[in-house]
Every structure is written in structure tokens, then in C-alpha cells.
Write a protein that holds these residues in place. Sequence first.
Motif, short mmCIF file in Angstrom:
data_model
loop_
_atom_site.label_atom_id
_atom_site.label_comp_id
_atom_site.label_asym_id
_atom_site.label_seq_id
_atom_site.Cartn_x
_atom_site.Cartn_y
_atom_site.Cartn_z
N SER A 33 0.37 -1.28 -0.03
CA SER A 33 0.13 -0.22 -0.11
C SER A 33 0.75 1.21 0.24
O SER A 33 0.50 2.54 0.37
CB SER A 33 -0.86 0.30 1.45
N HIS A 124 -10.85 -5.95 3.80
CA HIS A 124 -10.64 -4.42 4.95
C HIS A 124 -11.57 -4.12 5.91
O HIS A 124 -12.55 -4.71 5.95
CB HIS A 124 -10.07 -3.32 3.37
N SER A 174 -7.36 -5.59 -0.12
CA SER A 174 -6.35 -5.11 0.57
C SER A 174 -5.48 -6.25 -0.14
O SER A 174 -3.96 -6.20 0.45
CB SER A 174 -6.24 -4.62 1.80
N HIS A 202 -5.85 0.19 -3.61
CA HIS A 202 -4.90 -0.16 -3.73
C HIS A 202 -4.77 -0.80 -5.77
O HIS A 202 -3.17 -0.39 -5.77
CB HIS A 202 -4.46 -2.03 -3.44
N LYS A 228 -1.38 5.03 -2.77
CA LYS A 228 -1.04 4.52 -3.09
C LYS A 228 -0.81 4.27 -4.79
O LYS A 228 0.49 4.89 -4.90
CB LYS A 228 -1.80 3.04 -3.04
N ARG A 361 2.76 -10.26 2.69
CA ARG A 361 2.32 -9.41 1.38
C ARG A 361 3.80 -8.55 0.70
O ARG A 361 4.55 -8.14 1.55
CB ARG A 361 1.04 -8.68 1.91
N1 DSN Z 1 -3.18 0.06 5.57
C1 DSN Z 1 -3.75 -0.50 3.46
C2 DSN Z 1 -2.32 -1.50 3.78
O1 DSN Z 1 -1.96 -1.47 3.92
O2 DSN Z 1 -3.30 -2.41 2.80
C3 DSN Z 1 -5.22 0.08 4.00
O3 DSN Z 1 -5.52 0.56 4.21
#
Ligand code: DSN
Length: 422
Positions: A33, A124, A174, A202, A228, A361
Motif C-alpha cells: 500500500s 479491509h 487489500s 490499492h 498508493k 504480502r
Molecule cells: N493499511 C492499508 C494496507 O496496507 O493495505 C490499507 O488501508
Amino acid sequence: MDYDAVRAIDPEVAAALSGEVERQNETLAMIASENHVSEAVLEAQSSVLTNKYAEGYPGSRYYGGCEYADEIEQLAIDRAKELWGAEHVNVQPHSGSQANMGVYLAMLEPGDRILSLDLTHGGHLSHGHPANFAGQVYEVEQYEVDEETGYIDYEGLADHAAEFDPDIIVSGYSAYPREVEWERIQAVADDVDAYHLADIAHITGLVAAGVHSSPVGVADFVTGSTHKTIRSGRGGIIMCDEEYADDIDSAVFPGSQGGPLMHNIAGKAVGFREALEPSFEAYAEQTVANAKALADRLQEHGLELVSGGTDNHLVLVDLRPSHPDTTGKDVEEALEEAGIVLNANTVPGETRSAFNPSGIRAGTPALTTRGFDEDACREVADLIYEVVDAPEDDDLVAEVSERVAALTDEYPLYDNEEPLYE
Ligand code: DSN
């Protein structure tokens, strides 16, 4: 970025700001993100507009002295319309979560029903988690991905919707590495007479550049964050058809926010201007190509990826098949020590906790902004694998950190000489 004015007043904050510049320069930001905005976006966002109150909307404010605020907010709106093709845009939400709140507040009554993707399957918090206002004010049920394939279980979603009869279905995620089939979700929403909110937080940049299909014109509401993949000022955005414009605008102000953060809106306007350049399309394409290269190499090393790969900017590794005794947190911490910053993440069918889950991730938006290509991302995949395989080996972690330093030297970030990107 020397922060001299801050230093003269507040050396502690100045030292921390300088430390953060150095941290970003000297580490690889792979939190999916995150991104690195240009010096132009940084300058706009730290401008004198932080001083201005401008409750209301361009041309209709509750305060005087708003001529420049009006000009800038209108530019942000017009550029967003051009980028995403929406009929109506609200650029005032302070964040992606506030954007979602604006839609719920505009279209739902307390106790109404939300059907959204489970957080551990890639959803999310603001889609209805019990710890979030959305889970407390509304009745929420959640759909899932197919644990075998890692793809959204569209048939399960349809069955669930028929049974639950939601007022709104939330799509957009997310931690979901695959292309979302907006039309399929819209068809489910139509069948049960529910609204459809697509949260593209995203993938705003990928959608704007046309490298991911767009829900604009498909879903009733499209929300997102603006810092993002779209790489503009920090905050949120709501897009909808003209018929919902007044409801959405009233839900944002005065419904859930007061004065808009005009300095952030200036950052959004400048970032959107950059994203309208043809070079942004190349950036978005490279971001996806880099994620695919990262995914392929991690798999060559024997790591299992949720869904077996990626169509977008992120990969989700399930550590359990290859490294059953290693947690996502173990890897996150060892990689941070080595200078690669990503996050531990839950995976579908999670057997551990959200705080110490079974996956990691990793995203490529920030590396791509820095200039990384597929070869560089394959090298990063090698480094990630080495640490995954031996997170407690301090010598190995130190050696990886030297190779990270070579990469950050090769791809400089905020260096005060060259702009980050043109
Ligand atoms: N915190 C963000 C993420 O990392 O996906 C989404 O709000």
C-alpha cells in the motif's frame, strides 16, 4: 530535504524526519500500500494550504478567502474525472476508510446489511470488521476466496447474497493478487437489489492507467485512497454517478468530516496531473510486470503464492507449505533487519493470528517508482527467499543487507539532486 526550519525550532522532530528520509532512501519499501511521491507532491502537500479552512465545496463555501482553495480542489476533481472517467468525484475524504464511511453514511441506515470479503481473505477493516465502526453500526456478513484456488468464490458470493439479502456488496481488496471481475459482482448486486461499492484503494493507479479493468460505470460507488499506486497526495476519494452526487457530498461534509485537508487536496491535484502524463501508464505497466517477475522467482524457489501468482502489484506468500515452522512475523522482522520492509499478512484459511500470521504480502509500486525493473525484482525475490529460508541466521541477514544497500545505491530515491521522476 534538510528540514532546516524545523531543526531551528524542534531538533528532535527534525532528526526524526531526516531519519525517515534516510530510512526510505536506504531500504526497499515493499508494503503493497506504500509508494514514494514526487518532490512536487511533497511540496504541494506541505504548503500554506494547511492553514486554510474551506468547509463546503468549490464555489459554495462556508468561509471567505477560498479562491485558491476552490481552484485547487476543482483541478483535483477535474483531473480525477479525466483519470477514472467518473461522472462525479469527491476528493475530500481524509482517507480511504473515510471514503467508505461516506458511502455507507449516504446510502445505509444503521443496522442495514453489508456483504464484504473476510479480512483474512484479503478484505479491509472498513468493510465491516467487528473492531471497526462499519462492523459495529451495520449488520455484516462476509464472503471468501476459494481456499483451493485463492480466487474470489463468485458462486459462493452469489449464494451468500441470495441468503443474506444485503443492502450493499463491497468489492475491492487489500490483499488480493488477482484481477477483480467487477461485472460478476455487479450482477450479484443486481440480483439482490443491493448497491455495489468497489474499493479500489490499492489499484487506483493501475485502473487509471488501464492495466486493471475499471469498476467505474459498473459499480454504483468507487472509493479509493490517493497515495498508493496512484502516487498522489495522501487521502481518499469517492466516485459515483451524478444521481448520487448530492448524497455523497453531504455524507462527507457535513456528514462525517469538517474542514477538508486542503494541503492534501493540493497534493492530490499535483499527483493526478502527473498521472495524466503518458509516462504514468508505463509506470503502472512496469509495476505489474515487476510483481509478476517477483512472483515467478519466489515460486521457482519453492514458495507457495496464494492463487499461484499475481495480476496486479502484489504477491501474497503462504509460508505454511514450504516453511511450516516460520511465521509471517519472523520473516517480516528478519527482512526489516536486512532492509526489506514488507508486512506479515493473514492468508486464506489462516491457522495463526492476525498479529502473527502465516503469510507475507509484498508489493512493487514503490520499487517501480525507484526505477526497479524485472531483473532487479528477481534479485529482490532471491534476497527475500534467502531470509525466509533462514530468518534466524544473523550472518545471512547481514549479507543480504549489504546486497540491499547495493540496490538502494543503484536506484537512488530522494537524493536532492535528481528529481525522483519527471
Ligand atoms: N493499511 C492499508 C494496507 O496496507 O493495505 C490499507 O488501508
